[in-house]
Design a protein around this motif. Structure first.
Motif, PDB file in Angstrom:
ATOM      1  N   PHE A  39       0.826  -1.216   0.000  1.00 23.72           N
ATOM      2  CA  PHE A  39       0.000   0.000   0.000  1.00 23.72           C
ATOM      3  C   PHE A  39       0.857   1.262   0.000  1.00 23.72           C
ATOM      4  CE2 PHE A  39      -2.543   3.274   2.184  1.00 23.72           C
ATOM      5  CZ  PHE A  39      -3.684   3.269   1.404  1.00 23.72           C
ATOM      6  N   VAL A  40       1.949   1.270   0.754  1.00 20.43           N
ATOM      7  CA  VAL A  40       2.754   2.502   0.888  1.00 20.43           C
ATOM      8  C   VAL A  40       3.700   2.721  -0.289  1.00 20.43           C
ATOM      9  CG1 VAL A  40       2.592   2.462   3.401  1.00 20.43           C
ATOM     10  CG2 VAL A  40       4.564   1.378   2.287  1.00 20.43           C
ATOM     11  N   GLN A  41       3.617   1.890  -1.314  1.00 21.29           N
ATOM     12  CA  GLN A  41       4.422   2.124  -2.515  1.00 21.29           C
ATOM     13  C   GLN A  41       3.781   3.156  -3.439  1.00 21.29           C
ATOM     14  OE1 GLN A  41       7.429   0.583  -2.526  1.00 21.29           O
ATOM     15  NE2 GLN A  41       6.747  -0.405  -0.629  1.00 21.29           N
ATOM     16  N   GLY A  42       2.606   3.648  -3.081  1.00 27.25           N
ATOM     17  CA  GLY A  42       1.906   4.614  -3.930  1.00 27.25           C
ATOM     18  C   GLY A  42       2.520   6.002  -3.861  1.00 27.25           C
ATOM     19  N   GLY A  43       1.904   6.938  -4.553  1.00 25.07           N
ATOM     20  CA  GLY A  43       2.471   8.280  -4.682  1.00 25.07           C
ATOM     21  C   GLY A  43       1.962   9.273  -3.656  1.00 25.07           C
ATOM     22  N   HIS A  44       1.830   8.849  -2.396  1.00 24.83           N
ATOM     23  CA  HIS A  44       1.307   9.712  -1.344  1.00 24.83           C
ATOM     24  C   HIS A  44       2.301   9.779  -0.190  1.00 24.83           C
ATOM     25  CE1 HIS A  44      -2.461   9.431  -3.544  1.00 24.83           C
ATOM     26  NE2 HIS A  44      -2.371   8.108  -3.487  1.00 24.83           N
ATOM     27  N   GLN A  45       1.977  10.580   0.809  1.00 20.23           N
ATOM     28  CA  GLN A  45       2.715  10.531   2.068  1.00 20.23           C
ATOM     29  C   GLN A  45       1.853   9.768   3.073  1.00 20.23           C
ATOM     30  OE1 GLN A  45       5.506  13.486   4.102  1.00 20.23           O
ATOM     31  NE2 GLN A  45       3.542  13.996   5.050  1.00 20.23           N
ATOM     32  N   TYR A  46       2.484   8.844   3.784  1.00 19.81           N
ATOM     33  CA  TYR A  46       1.767   7.958   4.675  1.00 19.81           C
ATOM     34  C   TYR A  46       2.195   8.233   6.112  1.00 19.81           C
ATOM     35  CZ  TYR A  46       1.062   5.788   0.172  1.00 19.81           C
ATOM     36  OH  TYR A  46       0.743   5.589  -1.154  1.00 19.81           O
ATOM     37  N   LEU A  47       1.232   8.602   6.941  1.00 22.88           N
ATOM     38  CA  LEU A  47       1.489   8.916   8.341  1.00 22.88           C
ATOM     39  C   LEU A  47       1.142   7.689   9.173  1.00 22.88           C
ATOM     40  CD1 LEU A  47      -0.189  12.455   8.438  1.00 22.88           C
ATOM     41  CD2 LEU A  47       2.119  11.830   7.675  1.00 22.88           C
ATOM     42  N   VAL A  48       2.122   7.187   9.911  1.00 22.72           N
ATOM     43  CA  VAL A  48       1.948   5.973  10.701  1.00 22.72           C
ATOM     44  C   VAL A  48       2.100   6.332  12.175  1.00 22.72           C
ATOM     45  CG1 VAL A  48       2.832   3.654  11.149  1.00 22.72           C
ATOM     46  CG2 VAL A  48       2.870   4.567   8.832  1.00 22.72           C
ATOM     47  N   PRO A  49       1.072   6.106  12.996  1.00 15.44           N
ATOM     48  CA  PRO A  49       1.169   6.455  14.411  1.00 15.44           C
ATOM     49  C   PRO A  49       2.280   5.682  15.126  1.00 15.44           C
ATOM     50  CG  PRO A  49      -1.115   6.053  13.794  1.00 15.44           C
ATOM     51  CD  PRO A  49      -0.273   5.594  12.650  1.00 15.44           C
ATOM     52  N   VAL A  50       2.961   6.381  16.045  1.00 14.71           N
ATOM     53  CA  VAL A  50       3.976   5.750  16.883  1.00 14.71           C
ATOM     54  C   VAL A  50       3.790   6.259  18.307  1.00 14.71           C
ATOM     55  CG1 VAL A  50       5.715   7.528  16.359  1.00 14.71           C
ATOM     56  CG2 VAL A  50       6.439   5.264  17.157  1.00 14.71           C
ATOM     57  N   THR A  51       3.847   5.352  19.258  1.00  8.84           N
ATOM     58  CA  THR A  51       3.754   5.703  20.668  1.00  8.84           C
ATOM     59  C   THR A  51       5.068   5.322  21.345  1.00  8.84           C
ATOM     60  OG1 THR A  51       2.780   3.542  21.138  1.00  8.84           O
ATOM     61  CG2 THR A  51       1.255   5.378  20.745  1.00  8.84           C
ATOM     62  N   PRO A  52       5.354   5.875  22.510  1.00  7.09           N
ATOM     63  CA  PRO A  52       6.639   5.577  23.167  1.00  7.09           C
ATOM     64  C   PRO A  52       6.873   4.083  23.375  1.00  7.09           C
ATOM     65  CG  PRO A  52       5.588   7.448  24.231  1.00  7.09           C
ATOM     66  CD  PRO A  52       4.593   6.906  23.241  1.00  7.09           C
ATOM     67  N   GLU A  53       5.839   3.337  23.696  1.00  8.53           N
ATOM     68  CA  GLU A  53       6.010   1.905  23.935  1.00  8.53           C
ATOM     69  C   GLU A  53       5.793   1.068  22.674  1.00  8.53           C
ATOM     70  OE1 GLU A  53       1.664   2.897  24.578  1.00  8.53           O
ATOM     71  OE2 GLU A  53       3.626   3.827  24.975  1.00  8.53           O
ATOM     72  N   ARG A  54       5.483   1.737  21.563  1.00 11.03           N
ATOM     73  CA  ARG A  54       5.227   1.051  20.283  1.00 11.03           C
ATOM     74  C   ARG A  54       4.218  -0.089  20.464  1.00 11.03           C
ATOM     75  NH1 ARG A  54       8.432   2.093  15.801  1.00 11.03           N
ATOM     76  NH2 ARG A  54      10.101   3.591  16.184  1.00 11.03           N
ATOM     77  N   GLY A  55       3.144   0.206  21.156  1.00 15.36           N
ATOM     78  CA  GLY A  55       2.098  -0.774  21.367  1.00 15.36           C
ATOM     79  C   GLY A  55       1.284  -0.991  20.109  1.00 15.36           C
ATOM     80  N   PRO A  56       0.208  -1.768  20.207  1.00 18.93           N
ATOM     81  CA  PRO A  56      -0.585  -2.117  19.007  1.00 18.93           C
ATOM     82  C   PRO A  56      -1.229  -0.908  18.339  1.00 18.93           C
ATOM     83  CG  PRO A  56      -1.710  -2.801  21.017  1.00 18.93           C
ATOM     84  CD  PRO A  56      -0.334  -2.399  21.416  1.00 18.93           C
ATOM     85  N   TYR A  57      -1.334   0.208  19.050  1.00 19.72           N
ATOM     86  CA  TYR A  57      -1.931   1.391  18.432  1.00 19.72           C
ATOM     87  C   TYR A  57      -0.891   2.443  18.070  1.00 19.72           C
ATOM     88  CZ  TYR A  57      -5.844  -0.998  20.507  1.00 19.72           C
ATOM     89  OH  TYR A  57      -6.746  -1.965  20.870  1.00 19.72           O
ATOM     90  N   GLY A  58       0.370   2.073  18.137  1.00 25.43           N
ATOM     91  CA  GLY A  58       1.417   3.008  17.749  1.00 25.43           C
ATOM     92  C   GLY A  58       2.696   2.282  17.419  1.00 25.43           C
ATOM     93  N   LEU A  59       2.589   1.316  16.519  1.00 25.37           N
ATOM     94  CA  LEU A  59       3.731   0.452  16.207  1.00 25.37           C
ATOM     95  C   LEU A  59       4.801   1.160  15.388  1.00 25.37           C
ATOM     96  CD1 LEU A  59       4.681  -2.471  16.624  1.00 25.37           C
ATOM     97  CD2 LEU A  59       3.536  -3.077  14.495  1.00 25.37           C
ATOM     98  N   GLY A  60       4.429   2.229  14.678  1.00 22.69           N
ATOM     99  CA  GLY A  60       5.407   2.946  13.859  1.00 22.69           C
ATOM    100  C   GLY A  60       5.736   2.216  12.565  1.00 22.69           C
ATOM    101  N   ARG A  61       6.866   2.580  11.986  1.00 23.25           N
ATOM    102  CA  ARG A  61       7.304   1.963  10.740  1.00 23.25           C
ATOM    103  C   ARG A  61       7.684   0.510  10.949  1.00 23.25           C
ATOM    104  NH1 ARG A  61       9.547   4.786   6.294  1.00 23.25           N
ATOM    105  NH2 ARG A  61      10.995   3.037   6.177  1.00 23.25           N
ATOM    106  N   ALA A  62       7.573  -0.257   9.876  1.00 26.88           N
ATOM    107  CA  ALA A  62       8.026  -1.645   9.916  1.00 26.88           C
ATOM    108  C   ALA A  62       9.538  -1.698  10.020  1.00 26.88           C
ATOM    109  CB  ALA A  62       7.563  -2.377   8.658  1.00 26.88           C
ATOM    110  N   ARG A  63      10.022  -2.691  10.716  1.00 25.64           N
ATOM    111  CA  ARG A  63      11.467  -2.850  10.876  1.00 25.64           C
ATOM    112  C   ARG A  63      12.043  -3.951  10.005  1.00 25.64           C
ATOM    113  NH1 ARG A  63      12.092  -2.237  17.504  1.00 25.64           N
ATOM    114  NH2 ARG A  63      11.175  -0.161  17.660  1.00 25.64           N
ATOM    115  N   THR A  64      11.194  -4.815   9.452  1.00 29.18           N
ATOM    116  CA  THR A  64      11.692  -5.932   8.639  1.00 29.18           C
ATOM    117  C   THR A  64      11.191  -5.881   7.203  1.00 29.18           C
ATOM    118  OG1 THR A  64       9.839  -7.311   9.389  1.00 29.18           O
ATOM    119  CG2 THR A  64      11.891  -7.450  10.651  1.00 29.18           C
ATOM    120  N   TYR A  65      10.353  -4.898   6.870  1.00 31.27           N
ATOM    121  CA  TYR A  65       9.871  -4.740   5.500  1.00 31.27           C
ATOM    122  C   TYR A  65      10.479  -3.474   4.895  1.00 31.27           C
ATOM    123  CZ  TYR A  65       6.194  -8.249   6.297  1.00 31.27           C
ATOM    124  OH  TYR A  65       5.511  -9.404   6.566  1.00 31.27           O
TER     125      TYR A  65
END
Length: 323
Positions: free
Chosen positions: A16-42
């Motif tokens: 999905f993020v290979q498209g021509g947009h800017q993608y905002l991904v939530p991140v929380t200090p503990e990187r819990g399920p609602y703020g995981l941030g960017r992928a680390r292995t993709y």
């Protein structure tokens, strides 16, 4: 467009993020399920940026892509704006999963709404979920082409799955011993601990490859003669499409969307397990036939499930809800 979405499904989001947009991904200090941030292995592009909840309150967001019921309220809270079709920030809801529970009468959690569009990833999902009056559409999967290519030099069956012990009948793990009689199995994925003991197979019939990187998994999987897809109840495994895109012949249960994703000539699909075991044995023994079916599988995967088609379909959906 500035698109807000959560990192929920790594493989789907990577496409999905290979498209021509800017993608905002939530991140929380503990990187819990609602703020995981960017992928680390993709491999995600630089157009995917992390934003804290506080930053999202000040961010320009054109559309929200929801993937779990709780995200609708969370998006409104973090953005400080109403979210939904016709609201301050438009939204779509992506349904990745087949319904669970009272199938085929399962009500979707977003049923009977006039402020959302539910986007199913397969026609099977759209058919089986009861969304009531909520508008729905289908955007079929698209995958980045794997770098690895099928060689099939190892006369073994390759399986890619996560948590096969816990998920058991869902992933068809109970069927492994029957296929191990046709050829040894190589299982790739996460959460494989205890699998050999549970299915009662020794190292001569079962080898485990736990939590490899995606690139290495593709390289190793492509060396196996046949890709085996035994999941009884799933939307449509992206690992199946990736195997096809690498040119692997497929032996699969003809259940959910796999029944149409693997057409005749690209593999063997059936609900008769004995028939599938015979097909697996045939393809392991006949390398020329395996390569022939694999070439057809690659054509299907790169056309029907190509990344360009997927991104173009999503652009149409996002523009429609952003009007």
């Amino acid at each position: 467009m500035n698109v807000l979405l959560w990192h929920v499904h790594g493989a789907w989001t990577t496409a999905f993020v290979q498209g021509g947009h800017q993608y905002l991904v939530p991140v929380t200090p503990e990187r819990g399920p609602y703020g995981l941030g960017r992928a680390r292995t993709y491999p995600w592009p630089a157009t995917v940026v992390e934003r804290t909840p506080a930053e999202l309150a000040r961010a320009e967001v054109d559309v929200v892509v929801l993937q779990r019921p709780q995200e609708l309220a969370l998006a409104s809270q973090w953005l400080g704006r109403s979210v939904g079709v016709g609201r301050e920030v438009p939204a779509v809801y992506v349904e990745h999963n087949t319904p669970r529970g009272d199938v085929p009468d399962t009500r979707h959690p977003m049923a009977d709404r006039d402020d959302l569009l539910v986007v199913h990833v397969t026609h099977f999902n759209q058919l089986f979920w009861d969304c009531g009056a909520t508008p729905t559409t289908v955007v079929e999967h698209g995958i980045p082409a794997p770098a690895a290519s099928y060689t099939g030099e190892l006369p073994r069956l390759g399986v890619a799955t996560n948590e096969p012990v816990r998920r058991w009948r869902v992933t068809g793990t109970d069927l492994y011993p029957r296929f191990a009689g046709a050829a040894p199995l190589d299982v790739f994925g996460m959460g494989l601990a205890g699998l050999a003991g549970r299915v009662g197979l020794g190292p001569d019939r079962l080898a485990l490859h736990d939590d490899l990187s995606q690139a290495r998994m593709h390289t190793e999987l492509a060396r196996r003669r046949v890709y085996l897809h035994l999941t009884r109840w799933t939307s449509l495994g992206l690992s199946l499409l990736e195997a096809m895109a690498m040119g692997m012949p497929v032996v699969a249960l003809a259940t959910t969307e796999a029944a149409t994703a693997v057409p005749q000539g690209a593999g063997v699909t059936a609900t008769d397990v004995d028939q599938l075991v015979d097909a697996a044995r045939w393809l392991v023994e006949d390398a020329a036939a395996a390569h022939r079916l694999g070439a057809a599988a690659r054509t299907v995967a790169t056309t029907r499930y190509g990344l360009d088609r997927f991104l173009a379909d999503w652009d149409r959906v996002l523009k429609e809800v952003d009007r």
